[in-house]
Write a protein that holds these residues in place. Structure first.
Motif, PDB file in Angstrom:
ATOM      1  N   SER A   1      -6.827  -8.179   4.118  1.00 42.32           N
ATOM      2  CA  SER A   1      -5.815  -7.275   3.564  1.00 42.32           C
ATOM      3  C   SER A   1      -6.006  -7.035   2.071  1.00 42.32           C
ATOM      4  N   SER A   2      -6.497  -8.038   1.348  1.00 37.51           N
ATOM      5  CA  SER A   2      -6.674  -7.872  -0.093  1.00 37.51           C
ATOM      6  C   SER A   2      -7.800  -6.897  -0.427  1.00 37.51           C
ATOM      7  N   MET A   3      -8.664  -6.596   0.549  1.00 33.27           N
ATOM      8  CA  MET A   3      -9.791  -5.686   0.331  1.00 33.27           C
ATOM      9  C   MET A   3      -9.568  -4.319   0.980  1.00 33.27           C
ATOM     10  N   THR A   4      -8.393  -4.063   1.502  1.00 36.76           N
ATOM     11  CA  THR A   4      -8.112  -2.841   2.255  1.00 36.76           C
ATOM     12  C   THR A   4      -7.265  -1.879   1.434  1.00 36.76           C
ATOM     13  N   PHE A   5      -7.810  -0.674   1.253  1.00 36.03           N
ATOM     14  CA  PHE A   5      -7.140   0.339   0.444  1.00 36.03           C
ATOM     15  C   PHE A   5      -7.160   1.672   1.168  1.00 36.03           C
ATOM     16  N   LEU A   6      -6.181   2.509   0.884  1.00 34.81           N
ATOM     17  CA  LEU A   6      -6.057   3.819   1.503  1.00 34.81           C
ATOM     18  C   LEU A   6      -6.665   4.875   0.587  1.00 34.81           C
ATOM     19  N   LYS A   7      -7.513   5.719   1.152  1.00 36.17           N
ATOM     20  CA  LYS A   7      -8.152   6.802   0.394  1.00 36.17           C
ATOM     21  C   LYS A   7      -7.962   8.115   1.133  1.00 36.17           C
ATOM     22  N   ARG A   8      -7.999   9.200   0.367  1.00 32.76           N
ATOM     23  CA  ARG A   8      -7.929  10.536   0.958  1.00 32.76           C
ATOM     24  C   ARG A   8      -9.329  11.073   1.215  1.00 32.76           C
TER      25      ARG A   8
ATOM     26  N   ARG B   1       0.841  -1.205   0.000  1.00 33.64           N
ATOM     27  CA  ARG B   1       0.000   0.000   0.000  1.00 33.64           C
ATOM     28  C   ARG B   1       0.875   1.253   0.000  1.00 33.64           C
ATOM     29  N   TRP B   2       1.958   1.224   0.744  1.00 32.94           N
ATOM     30  CA  TRP B   2       2.872   2.370   0.776  1.00 32.94           C
ATOM     31  C   TRP B   2       3.578   2.540  -0.571  1.00 32.94           C
ATOM     32  N   THR B   3       4.055   1.450  -1.164  1.00 32.61           N
ATOM     33  CA  THR B   3       4.743   1.569  -2.458  1.00 32.61           C
ATOM     34  C   THR B   3       3.782   2.047  -3.542  1.00 32.61           C
ATOM     35  N   SER B   4       2.504   1.712  -3.447  1.00 31.69           N
ATOM     36  CA  SER B   4       1.550   2.204  -4.439  1.00 31.69           C
ATOM     37  C   SER B   4       1.389   3.719  -4.332  1.00 31.69           C
ATOM     38  N   LEU B   5       1.495   4.276  -3.142  1.00 35.57           N
ATOM     39  CA  LEU B   5       1.465   5.737  -2.990  1.00 35.57           C
ATOM     40  C   LEU B   5       2.654   6.369  -3.701  1.00 35.57           C
ATOM     41  N   ARG B   6       3.800   5.769  -3.547  1.00 36.46           N
ATOM     42  CA  ARG B   6       5.007   6.285  -4.193  1.00 36.46           C
ATOM     43  C   ARG B   6       4.887   6.217  -5.706  1.00 36.46           C
ATOM     44  N   SER B   7       4.237   5.177  -6.237  1.00 34.55           N
ATOM     45  CA  SER B   7       4.107   5.056  -7.686  1.00 34.55           C
ATOM     46  C   SER B   7       3.144   6.090  -8.251  1.00 34.55           C
ATOM     47  N   ILE B   8       2.170   6.542  -7.438  1.00 31.53           N
ATOM     48  CA  ILE B   8       1.271   7.613  -7.888  1.00 31.53           C
ATOM     49  C   ILE B   8       2.088   8.861  -8.195  1.00 31.53           C
ATOM     50  N   GLY B   9       2.980   9.217  -7.282  1.00 29.56           N
ATOM     51  CA  GLY B   9       3.825  10.390  -7.496  1.00 29.56           C
ATOM     52  C   GLY B   9       4.731  10.228  -8.703  1.00 29.56           C
ATOM     53  N   ASN B  10       5.317   9.035  -8.850  1.00 32.96           N
ATOM     54  CA  ASN B  10       6.226   8.805  -9.968  1.00 32.96           C
ATOM     55  C   ASN B  10       5.495   8.763 -11.295  1.00 32.96           C
TER      56      ASN B  10
END
Length: 108
Positions: A64-71, A19-28
């Motif tokens: 865990s497979s159904m858990t995502f981070l949203k703003r 989940r953390w690495t996916s945040l980093r890929s959004i920026g990249n």
């Protein structure tokens, strides 16, 4: 030796780390490095400090497979104050519920 040999947190290859690495890929992907990630969350350890307990609570209910981070506010960066854990069905219903001082979206 793996390029990830220096990870002291022991979370490499976990869903939470993903989940953390996916945040980093959004920026990249936007070619604006970490535009949507607050400086604090450039560090996995600080992201873990802020979000791991609430992640574990959410995973107990939704896996865990159904858990995502949203703003909460899309105009602000990802941060502890501006994020919540959600699942796919709840994202579609958008029914907010406050539970134990943590924001979860649940579907009925």
């Amino acid at each position: 030796m793996s390029k990830h040999h220096n990870h002291k947190h022991g979370m490499y290859k976990t869903k939470f780390y993903d989940r953390w690495t996916s945040l980093r890929s959004i920026g990249n992907a936007n070619k604006k490095k970490y535009k949507f990630i607050g400086r604090r969350w450039e560090s996995f350890e600080l992201f873990m400090e802020d979000m791991y307990d609430s992640y574990l609570e959410h995973v107990k209910i939704y896996r865990s497979s159904m858990t995502f981070l949203k703003r909460i506010n899309l105009g602000r960066v990802y941060s502890k104050e501006n994020c919540y854990w959600t699942n796919i069905r709840a994202t579609k219903s958008k029914k907010p519920v406050l539970q134990a001082n943590k924001r979860f979206f649940i579907s009925k």
